[in-house]
Design an enzyme around this catalytic site. Structure first.
Site, PDB file in Angstrom:
ATOM      1  N   PHE A 134      -3.770  -2.437   5.326  1.00  0.00           N
ATOM      2  CA  PHE A 134      -2.629  -3.287   5.682  1.00  0.00           C
ATOM      3  C   PHE A 134      -2.668  -3.503   7.200  1.00  0.00           C
ATOM      4  CE2 PHE A 134       1.770  -4.411   6.436  1.00  0.00           C
ATOM      5  CZ  PHE A 134       2.146  -5.087   5.290  1.00  0.00           C
ATOM      6  N   ASP A 210      -1.396   6.711   4.363  1.00  0.00           N
ATOM      7  CA  ASP A 210      -0.296   5.762   4.229  1.00  0.00           C
ATOM      8  C   ASP A 210       0.059   5.663   2.743  1.00  0.00           C
ATOM      9  OD1 ASP A 210       1.389   3.553   4.015  1.00  0.00           O
ATOM     10  OD2 ASP A 210       0.464   2.521   5.706  1.00  0.00           O
ATOM     11  N   TYR A 235      11.289   0.875   1.019  1.00  0.00           N
ATOM     12  CA  TYR A 235      11.828  -0.367   0.435  1.00  0.00           C
ATOM     13  C   TYR A 235      10.982  -0.920  -0.703  1.00  0.00           C
ATOM     14  CZ  TYR A 235       8.657  -2.299   3.999  1.00  0.00           C
ATOM     15  OH  TYR A 235       7.570  -2.570   4.779  1.00  0.00           O
ATOM     16  N   LYS A 236       9.824  -0.312  -0.961  1.00  0.00           N
ATOM     17  CA  LYS A 236       8.995  -0.777  -2.080  1.00  0.00           C
ATOM     18  C   LYS A 236       9.412  -0.008  -3.336  1.00  0.00           C
ATOM     19  CE  LYS A 236       5.462  -2.377   1.092  1.00  0.00           C
ATOM     20  NZ  LYS A 236       4.374  -1.949   1.989  1.00  0.00           N
ATOM     21  N   ARG A 384      -0.293 -11.225  -7.132  1.00  0.00           N
ATOM     22  CA  ARG A 384      -0.071  -9.788  -7.336  1.00  0.00           C
ATOM     23  C   ARG A 384       1.039  -9.564  -8.348  1.00  0.00           C
ATOM     24  NH1 ARG A 384       1.010  -6.114  -2.153  1.00  0.00           N
ATOM     25  NH2 ARG A 384       2.934  -7.286  -2.280  1.00  0.00           N
TER      26      ARG A 384
HETATM   27  C1  LIG Z   1       4.365  -2.399   3.392  1.00  0.00           C
HETATM   28  C2  LIG Z   1       3.367  -1.692   4.224  1.00  0.00           C
HETATM   29  C3  LIG Z   1       3.628  -1.394   5.567  1.00  0.00           C
HETATM   30  C4  LIG Z   1       4.887  -1.861   6.224  1.00  0.00           C
HETATM   31  O1  LIG Z   1       5.065  -1.326   7.496  1.00  0.00           O
HETATM   32  P1  LIG Z   1       6.485  -1.416   8.218  1.00  0.00           P
HETATM   33  O2  LIG Z   1       6.182  -1.048   9.609  1.00  0.00           O
HETATM   34  O3  LIG Z   1       7.389  -0.421   7.543  1.00  0.00           O
HETATM   35  O4  LIG Z   1       6.990  -2.806   8.083  1.00  0.00           O
HETATM   36  C5  LIG Z   1       2.682  -0.671   6.261  1.00  0.00           C
HETATM   37  N1  LIG Z   1       1.532  -0.264   5.683  1.00  0.00           N
HETATM   38  C6  LIG Z   1       1.255  -0.541   4.386  1.00  0.00           C
HETATM   39  C7  LIG Z   1      -0.014  -0.068   3.778  1.00  0.00           C
HETATM   40  C8  LIG Z   1       2.149  -1.295   3.640  1.00  0.00           C
HETATM   41  O5  LIG Z   1       1.865  -1.606   2.377  1.00  0.00           O
END
Ligand SMILES: *Cc1c(COP(=O)(O)O)cnc(C)c1O
Length: 425
Positions: A134, A210, A235-236, A384
């Site tokens: 990500f 992560d 939030y997921k 997705r």
């Molecule tokens: C959703 C997601 C994030 C989001 O990061 P924020 O800083 O909380 O917005 C980070 N890493 C991964 C792998 C994600 O899927």
């Protein structure tokens, strides 16, 4: 047009031990929500808690709520509840900030640990991650690299498949930190974290995991994996609400030795002594920076209640079943040929989502959304489908695939209104 066997799907719903949990959620009317991997649904408990926090706690008890309603300890109590879902014993997880910010702190803390061990950075300064991680994870390493210089911290990217096929080629004596997302946000591929961690440790590297697409979606065992650090969002799959605070895990064995540079007053051993000199809290609180967002964190706290009655292995069983049924439905609907599944074929190697490559993925996704089937799109061309066993039924998958079948047969996605990109995709 081939028919979908709804009788069989309804039978699966009747046998589903998690089916009653759905009642704890606010489900938008006539909507099939397959996007819990992006933003989980609201629970009734959260709705009630937010009303109470604003009307009573903030509204009436005002500042005394910091003590009276334990606001001051909320990051740690919520952190421990999250800990129970990710295999972390109490005192190692704290809820705060975003993944991005927590990652910066965890990365810095990892380097501080290597420094404390007397590891010269001339020999060990690389942060190994995957090219399709990500992006924010990679951006945060780039930010640290810019701040301290690439002799101190250097991002090195590997192709995910190549990394897996030969760990020892990639994790070397120069590797300071291995930073990996357990479940890939695009492909849904789930990495064998326990093996990777063992390998990294054998080479003297630390590991940050992560858990953005893992927490609340798959069983995670941070302590038994011997992970060093982890970050994740709420939030997921944890249904904490848009922009809800994230979490960070630090293994107990490292807590005394680490420092992190965002040393705000909530990370001080005695925030209310108002001392001019920073002295870090002894425990996981040292990962805090500033004042926590109490309303948002209360929402997370209440959202976690649904997990109290749920066994993560049971949840995983349903998650696998949902994705297998979805793939079968695509076959039945004669759509499997057109939608190239880029997720691993083996369910053990997947998280709780499936991704399909299609040149018209964006427009197809928009057409689904207009028919109240909420999926999402990820660049360049992936549709997705997220499976959230707490509230997704088997019958809904049948209805979703039926809509997809109709969209493809009528070529409804070609309509110009589905082709224009919106700001958030
Ligand atoms: C959703 C997601 C994030 C989001 O990061 P924020 O800083 O909380 O917005 C980070 N890493 C991964 C792998 C994600 O899927």
């Amino acid at each position: 047009m081939s028919r979908i066997d709804f009788t069989a799907l309804k039978a699966l719903d009747r046998q589903d031990p998690l089916a009653p949990v759905r009642q704890q959620f606010v489900i938008p009317e006539d909507t099939i929500y397959l996007d819990g991997n992006s933003l989980g649904l609201l629970t009734h408990a959260t709705q009630q808690r937010l009303a109470e926090v604003t009307s009573q706690q903030w509204g009436q008890d005002v500042i005394s709520s910091w003590n009276q309603h334990n606001w001051v300890h909320l990051p740690a109590t919520v952190g421990d509840k999250i800990g129970q879902l990710i295999g972390a014993e109490a005192g190692q997880v704290i809820c705060c900030d975003s993944i991005s910010v927590n990652l910066f702190k965890a990365l810095s803390a990892a380097f501080s640990l290597l420094d404390a061990r007397g590891e010269p950075r001339t020999e060990r300064h690389q942060v190994l991650s995957t090219a399709d991680n990500f992006p924010t994870d990679l951006y945060m390493v780039q930010g640290l690299q810019q701040l301290v210089g690439s002799q101190q911290c250097e991002l090195v990217l590997a192709d995910e498949a190549e990394l897996l096929s030969d760990l020892s080629q990639h994790i070397t004596k120069q590797t300071a930190v291995v930073l990996l997302t357990e479940v890939n946000f695009r492909s849904g591929r789930r990495l064998p974290m326990a093996d990777i961690i063992a390998h990294a440790h054998a080479m003297g590297a630390l590991v940050i995991v992560d858990l953005a697409h893992s927490a609340g979606a798959v069983p995670v065992e941070l302590d038994s994996w011997r992970a060093d650090f982890a970050v994740g969002c709420t939030y997921k799959y944890l249904n904490g609400g848009p922009g809800a605070p994230a979490f960070v895990y630090v293994a107990k064995r490292h807590l005394a030795d680490i420092t992190q540079p965002l040393s705000g007053w909530f990370g001080h051993s005695q925030p209310f002594a108002f001392d001019a000199k920073f002295s870090a809290a002894a425990g996981i609180e040292k990962m805090l920076s500033g004042t926590p967002s109490i309303i948002a964190m209360s929402a997370v706290d209440a959202a976690l209640e649904v997990f109290e009655s749920v066994d993560m292995n049971q949840l995983r069983t349903k998650s696998v079943q949902l994705s297998e049924v979805f793939l079968e439905l695509l076959e039945q609907a004669e759509l499997a040929e057109q939608f190239d599944c880029i997720s691993p074929a083996e369910s053990a190697q997947r998280g709780s989502q499936l991704s399909f490559a299609h040149p018209q993925a964006y427009a197809i996704c928009q057409a689904l959304i207009e028919r109240n089937v909420i999926a999402d799109f990820r660049a360049p061309n992936y549709l997705r489908i997220g499976f959230t066993p707490l509230y997704t039924s088997f019958e809904e998958l049948g209805k979703a695939v039926q809509q997809l079948q109709d969209i493809m047969q009528t070529q409804a996605y070609l309509d110009p209104r589905f082709q224009a990109r919106q700001a958030v995709t």
